[in-house]
Design an enzyme around this catalytic site. Structure first.
Site, PDB file in Angstrom:
ATOM      1  N   LYS A   1       0.834  -1.211   0.000  1.00 50.64           N
ATOM      2  CA  LYS A   1       0.000   0.000   0.000  1.00 50.64           C
ATOM      3  C   LYS A   1       0.865   1.256   0.000  1.00 50.64           C
ATOM      4  CE  LYS A   1      -1.502   1.770   3.982  1.00 50.64           C
ATOM      5  NZ  LYS A   1      -1.388   3.192   4.319  1.00 50.64           N
ATOM      6  N   ASN A   2       1.838   1.299   0.915  1.00 55.46           N
ATOM      7  CA  ASN A   2       2.597   2.543   1.071  1.00 55.46           C
ATOM      8  C   ASN A   2       3.513   2.817  -0.116  1.00 55.46           C
ATOM      9  OD1 ASN A   2       1.292   3.000   3.408  1.00 55.46           O
ATOM     10  ND2 ASN A   2       2.986   2.452   4.764  1.00 55.46           N
TER      11      ASN A   2
ATOM     12  N   CYS B   1      -4.032  13.587  12.442  1.00 60.43           N
ATOM     13  CA  CYS B   1      -4.792  12.343  12.376  1.00 60.43           C
ATOM     14  C   CYS B   1      -4.616  11.608  13.687  1.00 60.43           C
ATOM     15  CB  CYS B   1      -4.407  11.502  11.171  1.00 60.43           C
ATOM     16  SG  CYS B   1      -3.063  10.371  11.436  1.00 60.43           S
TER      17      CYS B   1
ATOM     18  N   ARG C   1       1.229  14.788  12.767  1.00 63.48           N
ATOM     19  CA  ARG C   1       1.673  14.581  11.391  1.00 63.48           C
ATOM     20  C   ARG C   1       1.686  15.864  10.558  1.00 63.48           C
ATOM     21  NH1 ARG C   1      -0.813   9.024   9.228  1.00 63.48           N
ATOM     22  NH2 ARG C   1       1.126   8.934   8.073  1.00 63.48           N
TER      23      ARG C   1
ATOM     24  N   ASP D   1       4.787   0.597  11.928  1.00 61.66           N
ATOM     25  CA  ASP D   1       3.568  -0.015  11.380  1.00 61.66           C
ATOM     26  C   ASP D   1       3.393  -1.481  11.774  1.00 61.66           C
ATOM     27  OD1 ASP D   1       2.923   2.361  10.138  1.00 61.66           O
ATOM     28  OD2 ASP D   1       4.006   1.855   8.308  1.00 61.66           O
TER      29      ASP D   1
ATOM     30  N   ARG E   1      -8.569  -0.226   4.213  1.00 61.80           N
ATOM     31  CA  ARG E   1      -7.629   0.740   3.618  1.00 61.80           C
ATOM     32  C   ARG E   1      -6.305   0.073   3.259  1.00 61.80           C
ATOM     33  NH1 ARG E   1      -7.220   6.192   6.936  1.00 61.80           N
ATOM     34  NH2 ARG E   1      -5.999   6.591   5.071  1.00 61.80           N
TER      35      ARG E   1
HETATM   36  N1  EPU Z   1       6.958  14.825  10.405  1.00 64.67           N
HETATM   37  C1  EPU Z   1       7.108  16.164  10.698  1.00 64.67           C
HETATM   38  N2  EPU Z   1       7.011  17.071   9.660  1.00 64.67           N
HETATM   39  C2  EPU Z   1       6.791  16.677   8.380  1.00 64.67           C
HETATM   40  C3  EPU Z   1       6.639  15.299   8.083  1.00 64.67           C
HETATM   41  C4  EPU Z   1       6.731  14.396   9.127  1.00 64.67           C
HETATM   42  O1  EPU Z   1       7.311  16.544  11.836  1.00 64.67           O
HETATM   43  O2  EPU Z   1       6.697  17.551   7.495  1.00 64.67           O
HETATM   44  C5  EPU Z   1       7.032  13.845  11.490  1.00 64.67           C
HETATM   45  C6  EPU Z   1       5.741  13.035  11.678  1.00 64.67           C
HETATM   46  O3  EPU Z   1       4.789  13.721  12.442  1.00 64.67           O
HETATM   47  C7  EPU Z   1       6.244  11.768  12.344  1.00 64.67           C
HETATM   48  C8  EPU Z   1       7.624  11.594  11.724  1.00 64.67           C
HETATM   49  O4  EPU Z   1       7.994  12.863  11.171  1.00 64.67           O
HETATM   50  O5  EPU Z   1       6.365  11.949  13.718  1.00 64.67           O
HETATM   51  C9  EPU Z   1       7.709  10.564  10.618  1.00 64.67           C
HETATM   52  O6  EPU Z   1       6.625  10.747   9.694  1.00 64.67           O
HETATM   53  P1  EPU Z   1       6.755  10.381   8.165  1.00 64.67           P
HETATM   54  O7  EPU Z   1       6.630  11.630   7.379  1.00 64.67           O
HETATM   55  O8  EPU Z   1       7.954   9.539   7.953  1.00 64.67           O
HETATM   56  O9  EPU Z   1       5.458   9.487   7.938  1.00 64.67           O
HETATM   57  P2  EPU Z   1       4.470   9.524   6.709  1.00 64.67           P
HETATM   58  O10 EPU Z   1       5.224   9.723   5.460  1.00 64.67           O
HETATM   59  O11 EPU Z   1       3.357  10.464   7.016  1.00 64.67           O
HETATM   60  C10 EPU Z   1       4.563   6.991   6.075  1.00 64.67           C
HETATM   61  C11 EPU Z   1       3.574   5.858   5.985  1.00 64.67           C
HETATM   62  C12 EPU Z   1       3.144   5.460   7.400  1.00 64.67           C
HETATM   63  C13 EPU Z   1       4.398   5.026   8.153  1.00 64.67           C
HETATM   64  C14 EPU Z   1       5.452   6.150   8.162  1.00 64.67           C
HETATM   65  C15 EPU Z   1       6.761   5.724   8.786  1.00 64.67           C
HETATM   66  C16 EPU Z   1       2.381   6.122   3.905  1.00 64.67           C
HETATM   67  C17 EPU Z   1       1.135   6.491   3.218  1.00 64.67           C
HETATM   68  N3  EPU Z   1       2.409   6.279   5.229  1.00 64.67           N
HETATM   69  O12 EPU Z   1       3.902   8.062   6.744  1.00 64.67           O
HETATM   70  O13 EPU Z   1       2.288   4.347   7.250  1.00 64.67           O
HETATM   71  O14 EPU Z   1       4.039   4.724   9.476  1.00 64.67           O
HETATM   72  O15 EPU Z   1       5.727   6.577   6.790  1.00 64.67           O
HETATM   73  O16 EPU Z   1       7.256   4.615   8.152  1.00 64.67           O
HETATM   74  O17 EPU Z   1       3.340   5.688   3.296  1.00 64.67           O
HETATM   75  C18 EPU Z   1       0.531   2.884   7.848  1.00 64.67           C
HETATM   76  O18 EPU Z   1       0.788   2.249   6.807  1.00 64.67           O
HETATM   77  O19 EPU Z   1      -0.274   2.434   8.722  1.00 64.67           O
HETATM   78  C19 EPU Z   1       1.186   4.177   8.066  1.00 64.67           C
HETATM   79  C20 EPU Z   1       0.772   5.036   8.989  1.00 64.67           C
END
Ligand code: EPU
Length: 441
Positions: free
Chosen positions: A22-23, A118, A123, A324, A417
């Site tokens: 998915k991701n 969320c 996030r 995850d 999802r």
């Molecule tokens: N963060 C910030 N600022 C930003 C972006 C992120 O402070 O601009 C923080 C976030 O709040 C968090 C940390 O950095 O505390 C890491 O977040 P990241 O951006 O890496 O996560 P994401 O890209 O929003 C993806 C996956 C998540 C997975 C994380 C970590 C997708 C759609 N989502 O999220 O997947 O947990 O990377 O590997 O790819 C899931 O599949 O259940 C899921 C939540």
């Protein structure tokens, strides 16, 4: 609204086929916006998040043909008709933010609804925006929308290559780099003018999947490590062409079935999985006493006659223990022999499943600072419980599989999802689980 009824006590045995990640596929679909030529994706899972992204892409003028049975998707965006990603769609799925980088790359402009917080954490997307600015974009927030504009030359807007160095933030002494911010930075930079260097870039396998597909489309992206810092170097190109690409297997789906086998003292062959991307998690399962045997295209999880041992877990980014998989693995720890300490470091609110497990008889104490103490109990008991997100939903199903009596899981739409045919697969492995309809919405 649907709910699941699970009667615990059956051991899971048999084999299960893992689908595309998915991701990864959400990133790959967004990246197809970067070319005017047709794209073909293979191994696309049938998930509700993917339908949400199709709705969003259609808004920009993408035509999508999805052969769900054969897991093939054709996407074609000859012209971008609109650069607006509306609130009504973005609010349903945070990964919608990936279209920001793609639109900025292809059109030099974008208007994307800000995704907001969320349930698993705040996030923010501040780092995504800093990445766009490092490539010369002007970014403003107007009425809840992120409005981006690349510099204009002779009437053409195009991002300019640059150094993106702020993808990391420090939280309680741990350096956290952003997966989604890395995706947006890469998508934006591939068509930018000149060279871009992205420092502290995420090394999660799904980001590599994106890089591999973009390179197949004609992008020039390479990885390197300099003074211990993970870097992506991109030479901007004028345009990208279409290609066929197969989505990597979902390591989180594979891990979830592995925990289900361990939890129910069963034996499951997990097919079409890539063990090389799951090492830390599989090491923890082995530490808990579960036998893992690699096969040609996956692995066998054998927990027959195994008394699960307690294991401490500190979540960290890849190649560490994945956030995850945290709730699923800790659900297993709730019935392990002894005490396990969990520390979650990536998201600030990923223990929402704990009170639900406690309702089922688990002995878990939140210690503060995103840590919790799990004292294994002999038995869980069926109860009405509620999924708060995708992974917590899967974890509560796993708990229900061993609980005495009937577990009713509400808000199961979260599970659709990210897991294709979850109930059907569990049933084929021997679980007693059915989908029913709530009377009250
Ligand atoms: N963060 C910030 N600022 C930003 C972006 C992120 O402070 O601009 C923080 C976030 O709040 C968090 C940390 O950095 O505390 C890491 O977040 P990241 O951006 O890496 O996560 P994401 O890209 O929003 C993806 C996956 C998540 C997975 C994380 C970590 C997708 C759609 N989502 O999220 O997947 O947990 O990377 O590997 O790819 C899931 O599949 O259940 C899921 C939540």
């Amino acid at each position: 609204m649907n709910y699941f009824k699970i009667i615990g006590g059956k051991s899971l045995n048999g084999s299960v086929n893992i689908r595309g990640a998915k991701n990864s596929v959400l990133e790959l679909m967004s990246a197809t916006l970067l070319t005017a030529e047709p794209m073909i994706l293979h191994n696309v899972p049938n998930l509700s998040d993917i339908q949400t992204l199709i709705d969003l892409l259609s808004n920009f003028g993408t035509s999508v043909e999805w052969d769900k049975e054969n897991h093939i998707m054709k996407l074609h965006t000859p012209v971008i008709k609109s650069v607006k990603a509306p609130y009504e769609i973005v609010k349903k799925m945070r990964a919608s933010i990936y279209v920001l980088g793609a639109l900025m790359g292809r059109c030099g402009e974008a208007k994307v609804s800000s995704p907001g917080g969320c349930v698993i954490g705040q996030r923010p997307v501040n780092i995504h925006l800093l990445a766009m600015e490092a490539l010369g974009a002007k970014i403003e927030i107007h009425h809840g929308y992120i409005v981006g504009e690349a510099p204009s030359m002779n009437g053409v807007r195009r991002l300019q290559g640059g150094i993106i160095s702020g993808l990391v933030r420090h939280q309680n002494g741990v350096a956290i780099t952003t997966h989604g911010g890395s995706v947006n930075a890469i998508e934006a930079a591939v068509l930018a003018e000149g060279e871009t260097v992205i420092e502290y870039v995420s090394i999660e396998p799904e980001v590599d999947d994106l890089i591999n597909m973009l390179n197949k489309m004609g992008a020039k992206i390479s990885r390197e490590i300099k003074d211990g810092v993970n870097i992506v170097r991109i030479q901007g190109v004028e345009k990208l062409h279409g290609c066929e690409y197969s989505v990597m297997p979902d390591r989180l789906e594979a891990g979830t079935y592995a925990v289900a086998a361990a939890m129910t003292s069963g034996c499951i062959e997990i097919c079409n999985a890539d063990v090389s991307k799951m090492e830390n998690f599989l090491d923890k399962l082995k530490e808990a006493g579960v036998k893992i045997t690699n096969t040609d295209n996956g692995f066998i999880v054998d927990a027959r006659n195994v008394k699960i041992k307690s294991v401490n877990v500190e979540v960290s980014q890849y190649p560490g223990f994945p956030t995850d998989m945290q709730s699923q693995f800790m659900t297993l720890m709730s019935i392990a022999d002894g005490v396990s300490i969990l520390k979650e470091t990536v998201f600030e609110n990923r223990l929402m499943y704990v009170p639900e497990l406690v309702r089922m008889g688990a002995d878990i104490r939140i210690l503060g600072d995103n840590t919790a103490k799990f004292t294994g109990v002999k038995k869980l008991y069926g109860a009405d419980v509620m999924a708060s997100d995708l992974r917590s939903g899967a974890s509560l199903v796993i708990a229900g599989l061993v609980a005495e009596g009937e577990t009713i899981l509400h808000r199961v739409y979260h599970i659709y999802r990210g897991y294709e045919n979850f109930v059907e697969n569990l049933r084929s492995l021997g679980a007693n689980i059915e989908v029913l309809k709530e009377d009250i919405e």
